[in-house]
Scaffold this motif. Structure first.
Motif, PDB file in Angstrom:
ATOM      1  N   PHE A   1       0.843  -1.189   0.000  1.00  0.00           N
ATOM      2  CA  PHE A   1       0.000   0.000   0.000  1.00  0.00           C
ATOM      3  C   PHE A   1       0.880   1.241   0.000  1.00  0.00           C
ATOM      4  CE2 PHE A   1      -2.817  -3.124   2.121  1.00  0.00           C
ATOM      5  CZ  PHE A   1      -3.763  -3.176   1.117  1.00  0.00           C
ATOM      6  N   LYS A   2       1.565   1.434  -1.106  1.00  0.00           N
ATOM      7  CA  LYS A   2       2.421   2.615  -1.200  1.00  0.00           C
ATOM      8  C   LYS A   2       1.746   3.642  -2.079  1.00  0.00           C
ATOM      9  CE  LYS A   2       7.217   1.631  -0.321  1.00  0.00           C
ATOM     10  NZ  LYS A   2       8.491   1.286  -0.964  1.00  0.00           N
ATOM     11  N   LYS A   3       1.995   4.891  -1.777  1.00  0.00           N
ATOM     12  CA  LYS A   3       1.473   5.991  -2.612  1.00  0.00           C
ATOM     13  C   LYS A   3      -0.014   5.825  -2.903  1.00  0.00           C
ATOM     14  CE  LYS A   3       5.759   7.330  -4.774  1.00  0.00           C
ATOM     15  NZ  LYS A   3       6.610   6.272  -5.329  1.00  0.00           N
ATOM     16  N   ILE A   4      -0.771   5.715  -1.854  1.00  0.00           N
ATOM     17  CA  ILE A   4      -2.213   5.553  -2.077  1.00  0.00           C
ATOM     18  C   ILE A   4      -2.940   6.897  -2.026  1.00  0.00           C
ATOM     19  CG2 ILE A   4      -2.349   3.152  -1.319  1.00  0.00           C
ATOM     20  CD1 ILE A   4      -3.417   4.233   1.374  1.00  0.00           C
ATOM     21  N   ASN A   5      -2.188   7.954  -1.671  1.00  0.00           N
ATOM     22  CA  ASN A   5      -2.796   9.281  -1.570  1.00  0.00           C
ATOM     23  C   ASN A   5      -2.189  10.261  -2.563  1.00  0.00           C
ATOM     24  OD1 ASN A   5      -4.798   9.749   0.693  1.00  0.00           O
ATOM     25  ND2 ASN A   5      -3.285   8.400   1.644  1.00  0.00           N
ATOM     26  N   PRO A   6      -2.948  11.288  -2.911  1.00  0.00           N
ATOM     27  CA  PRO A   6      -2.363  12.305  -3.789  1.00  0.00           C
ATOM     28  C   PRO A   6      -1.212  13.044  -3.103  1.00  0.00           C
ATOM     29  CG  PRO A   6      -4.653  12.878  -3.194  1.00  0.00           C
ATOM     30  CD  PRO A   6      -4.352  11.579  -2.557  1.00  0.00           C
ATOM     31  N   GLY A   7      -0.207  13.401  -3.880  1.00  0.00           N
ATOM     32  CA  GLY A   7       0.881  14.231  -3.354  1.00  0.00           C
ATOM     33  C   GLY A   7       0.900  15.536  -4.125  1.00  0.00           C
ATOM     34  N   MET A   8       1.819  16.409  -3.762  1.00  0.00           N
ATOM     35  CA  MET A   8       1.929  17.678  -4.484  1.00  0.00           C
ATOM     36  C   MET A   8       2.381  17.362  -5.911  1.00  0.00           C
ATOM     37  SD  MET A   8       1.495  20.861  -4.130  1.00  0.00           S
ATOM     38  CE  MET A   8       1.936  22.435  -4.791  1.00  0.00           C
TER      39      MET A   8
ATOM     40  N   GLN B   1      -0.240  12.305  -8.892  1.00  0.00           N
ATOM     41  CA  GLN B   1      -1.510  11.571  -8.736  1.00  0.00           C
ATOM     42  C   GLN B   1      -2.548  12.437  -8.028  1.00  0.00           C
ATOM     43  OE1 GLN B   1      -0.906   7.469  -7.046  1.00  0.00           O
ATOM     44  NE2 GLN B   1      -2.175   8.171  -5.387  1.00  0.00           N
ATOM     45  N   ASN B   2      -2.738  13.644  -8.575  1.00  0.00           N
ATOM     46  CA  ASN B   2      -3.539  14.606  -7.830  1.00  0.00           C
ATOM     47  C   ASN B   2      -4.559  15.291  -8.737  1.00  0.00           C
ATOM     48  OD1 ASN B   2      -4.487  16.737  -6.266  1.00  0.00           O
ATOM     49  ND2 ASN B   2      -2.520  16.987  -5.222  1.00  0.00           N
ATOM     50  N   LEU B   3      -5.820  15.017  -8.472  1.00  0.00           N
ATOM     51  CA  LEU B   3      -6.893  15.587  -9.295  1.00  0.00           C
ATOM     52  C   LEU B   3      -6.893  17.118  -9.263  1.00  0.00           C
ATOM     53  CD1 LEU B   3      -9.434  15.005 -11.039  1.00  0.00           C
ATOM     54  CD2 LEU B   3     -10.766  14.889  -8.931  1.00  0.00           C
ATOM     55  N   ALA B   4      -6.461  17.686  -8.158  1.00  0.00           N
ATOM     56  CA  ALA B   4      -6.453  19.156  -8.028  1.00  0.00           C
ATOM     57  C   ALA B   4      -5.569  19.798  -9.104  1.00  0.00           C
ATOM     58  CB  ALA B   4      -5.993  19.565  -6.635  1.00  0.00           C
ATOM     59  N   ASN B   5      -4.558  19.071  -9.568  1.00  0.00           N
ATOM     60  CA  ASN B   5      -3.676  19.609 -10.609  1.00  0.00           C
ATOM     61  C   ASN B   5      -4.382  19.827 -11.949  1.00  0.00           C
ATOM     62  OD1 ASN B   5      -0.942  17.621  -9.378  1.00  0.00           O
ATOM     63  ND2 ASN B   5      -1.405  19.760  -8.986  1.00  0.00           N
ATOM     64  N   LYS B   6      -5.511  19.161 -12.126  1.00  0.00           N
ATOM     65  CA  LYS B   6      -6.225  19.313 -13.398  1.00  0.00           C
ATOM     66  C   LYS B   6      -7.146  20.538 -13.390  1.00  0.00           C
ATOM     67  CE  LYS B   6      -6.682  14.391 -14.422  1.00  0.00           C
ATOM     68  NZ  LYS B   6      -7.732  13.373 -14.490  1.00  0.00           N
ATOM     69  N   PHE B   7      -7.149  21.252 -12.274  1.00  0.00           N
ATOM     70  CA  PHE B   7      -8.070  22.376 -12.127  1.00  0.00           C
ATOM     71  C   PHE B   7      -7.319  23.701 -12.103  1.00  0.00           C
ATOM     72  CE2 PHE B   7     -12.247  20.612 -10.692  1.00  0.00           C
ATOM     73  CZ  PHE B   7     -11.924  19.277 -10.855  1.00  0.00           C
ATOM     74  N   ASN B   8      -7.976  24.723 -12.638  1.00  0.00           N
ATOM     75  CA  ASN B   8      -7.453  26.065 -12.416  1.00  0.00           C
ATOM     76  C   ASN B   8      -8.101  26.582 -11.120  1.00  0.00           C
ATOM     77  OD1 ASN B   8      -7.045  28.797 -12.263  1.00  0.00           O
ATOM     78  ND2 ASN B   8      -7.212  29.136 -14.466  1.00  0.00           N
ATOM     79  N   LEU B   9      -7.293  26.755 -10.105  1.00  0.00           N
ATOM     80  CA  LEU B   9      -7.838  27.138  -8.801  1.00  0.00           C
ATOM     81  C   LEU B   9      -7.457  28.572  -8.430  1.00  0.00           C
ATOM     82  CD1 LEU B   9      -7.218  23.699  -7.060  1.00  0.00           C
ATOM     83  CD2 LEU B   9      -9.411  24.626  -7.826  1.00  0.00           C
TER      84      LEU B   9
ATOM     85  N   VAL C   1       2.223  23.676   0.086  1.00  0.00           N
ATOM     86  CA  VAL C   1       2.974  22.419   0.021  1.00  0.00           C
ATOM     87  C   VAL C   1       2.094  21.240  -0.389  1.00  0.00           C
ATOM     88  CG1 VAL C   1       4.903  23.069   1.497  1.00  0.00           C
ATOM     89  CG2 VAL C   1       2.843  22.131   2.546  1.00  0.00           C
ATOM     90  N   LEU C   2       0.784  21.414  -0.298  1.00  0.00           N
ATOM     91  CA  LEU C   2      -0.121  20.381  -0.794  1.00  0.00           C
ATOM     92  C   LEU C   2      -1.510  20.975  -1.016  1.00  0.00           C
ATOM     93  CD1 LEU C   2      -0.551  17.365  -1.464  1.00  0.00           C
ATOM     94  CD2 LEU C   2      -1.159  16.985   0.903  1.00  0.00           C
ATOM     95  N   SER C   3      -2.100  20.618  -2.136  1.00  0.00           N
ATOM     96  CA  SER C   3      -3.524  20.925  -2.316  1.00  0.00           C
ATOM     97  C   SER C   3      -4.166  19.654  -2.833  1.00  0.00           C
ATOM     98  CB  SER C   3      -3.718  22.072  -3.309  1.00  0.00           C
ATOM     99  OG  SER C   3      -3.157  21.745  -4.554  1.00  0.00           O
ATOM    100  N   LYS C   4      -5.317  19.327  -2.280  1.00  0.00           N
ATOM    101  CA  LYS C   4      -5.997  18.115  -2.770  1.00  0.00           C
ATOM    102  C   LYS C   4      -7.477  18.162  -2.448  1.00  0.00           C
ATOM    103  CE  LYS C   4      -4.997  15.209   1.298  1.00  0.00           C
ATOM    104  NZ  LYS C   4      -4.519  13.905   1.767  1.00  0.00           N
ATOM    105  N   PHE C   5      -8.225  17.362  -3.197  1.00  0.00           N
ATOM    106  CA  PHE C   5      -9.636  17.218  -2.890  1.00  0.00           C
ATOM    107  C   PHE C   5      -9.810  16.128  -1.844  1.00  0.00           C
ATOM    108  CE2 PHE C   5      -9.967  19.034  -7.200  1.00  0.00           C
ATOM    109  CZ  PHE C   5     -10.880  20.050  -6.945  1.00  0.00           C
ATOM    110  N   ILE C   6     -10.778  16.366  -0.954  1.00  0.00           N
ATOM    111  CA  ILE C   6     -11.132  15.379   0.066  1.00  0.00           C
ATOM    112  C   ILE C   6     -12.580  14.965  -0.165  1.00  0.00           C
ATOM    113  CG2 ILE C   6     -11.498  15.012   2.533  1.00  0.00           C
ATOM    114  CD1 ILE C   6      -8.779  15.866   2.571  1.00  0.00           C
ATOM    115  N   VAL C   7     -12.814  13.686  -0.163  1.00  0.00           N
ATOM    116  CA  VAL C   7     -14.176  13.196  -0.343  1.00  0.00           C
ATOM    117  C   VAL C   7     -14.655  12.511   0.920  1.00  0.00           C
ATOM    118  CG1 VAL C   7     -15.640  11.621  -1.678  1.00  0.00           C
ATOM    119  CG2 VAL C   7     -13.828  12.890  -2.813  1.00  0.00           C
TER     120      VAL C   7
END
Ligand SMILES: O=C(O)CCC(=O)C(=O)O
Ligand SMILES: [Fe+2]
Length: 279
Positions: A53-60, A63-71, A95-101
């Motif tokens: 179970f490595k890298k199961i979360n988004p990082g900066m 693997q980060n959905l937030a990167n696909k958005f203009n914020l 240092v990190l932005s991500k969506f939380i569900v």
């Protein structure tokens, strides 16, 4: 500028700071991206096939959905920039932005439910199909300090949290323990005793307990919260019948200047180390 109440309570709220139109655009983009629901989860057989179970979360930027958005509506919002300049100084860094569900009960496969009953799960990402692990999934989250996420770093950072939709009592809203930041960093799991609906007892050593006010952060689309890395917070489990889920946006933003700023005054000066605590 709400600086006093932030210093005192360790949390500040800005009502409707992000326009409804901007929230709507983000939501539309989110809903186009995938079908949010049961289908995001692995079945039990596929779950068991996984070895690591490595890298199961988004990082900066990984693997980060937030990167696909203009914020820009958040990151370039003048009120936010101005406030961050005040509390962290001009040189700050995301240092990190991500969506939380926050996952409702009806999305959960039975095997995940059973595991959760045995010992409450912190993060659901290992049960999620790989391609969807670009956001973080929770179903209720124990009280914690976000400093736990930045081990061996300074605790001089804040969390900026954006509600993208109306968040009601049954949608697992955040719960904050006001003034908890004054204790500095403390290792999870914390010594916490339930009291009333709006307060509980907290201790650093399991001997001397302090009464803290618990505030539930119900809110509307576009509401923005800022809390310190040492402010205790968590979420309760969504109510049984709730089918609504919540997607929010979470930033960790760090102070980078050597100059003293408000955050230095209100937090103890600490490098975050975790010392195992047995309950
Ligand atoms: O949004 C939530 O449900 C909790 C998020 C949180 O506290 C965290 O990710 O540190
Ligand atoms: Fe947190």
């Amino acid at each position: 500028m709400k600086l006093n109440s932030f210093s005192k309570k360790g949390i500040v709220k800005f009502d409707n700071l992000i326009s409804l139109n901007d929230c709507k655009k983000i939501n539309q983009h989110l809903f186009k991206d995938r079908k949010w629901g049961k289908n995001l989860f692995l079945n039990e057989t596929d779950f068991k096939k996984q070895k690591k179970f490595k890298k199961i979360n988004p990082g900066m930027n990984i693997q980060n959905l937030a990167n696909k958005f203009n914020l820009d509506c958040i990151e370039k919002n003048p009120t936010i920039i101005n406030y961050l300049n005040k509390i962290l100084g001009k040189k700050y860094k995301i240092v990190l932005s991500k969506f939380i569900v926050s996952v409702p009960k009806n999305w959960m496969p039975k095997y995940v439910m059973d595991l959760d009953k045995k010992s409450p799960l912190k993060n659901l990402n290992k049960f999620i199909k790989k391609k969807y692990r670009d956001v973080t999934y929770f179903q209720g989250l124990d009280f914690h300090m976000d400093s736990i996420d930045r081990k061996l770093h300074s605790n001089k950072f804040i969390t900026l949290y954006v509600y993208l939709d109306k968040v009601e009592e049954n949608m697992s809203p955040l719960e904050i323990l006001e003034k908890s930041h004054r204790f500095g960093h403390d290792t999870w799991p914390h010594y916490i005793k339930k009291n009333t609906k709006n307060s509980l007892y907290f201790s650093l050593d399991n001997k001397k307990f302090y009464k803290l006010k618990k505030t539930t952060l119900s809110g509307n689309a576009g509401d923005v919260f800022i809390w310190t890395s040492n402010t205790l917070h968590g979420t309760s489990k969504p109510k049984n019948k709730s089918r609504k889920f919540r997607i929010s946006l979470r930033y960790l933003i760090e102070k980078r200047t050597k100059k003293k700023t408000i955050i230095d005054k209100i937090l103890k000066d600490e490098k975050i180390k975790e010392i195992l605590k047995s309950h």
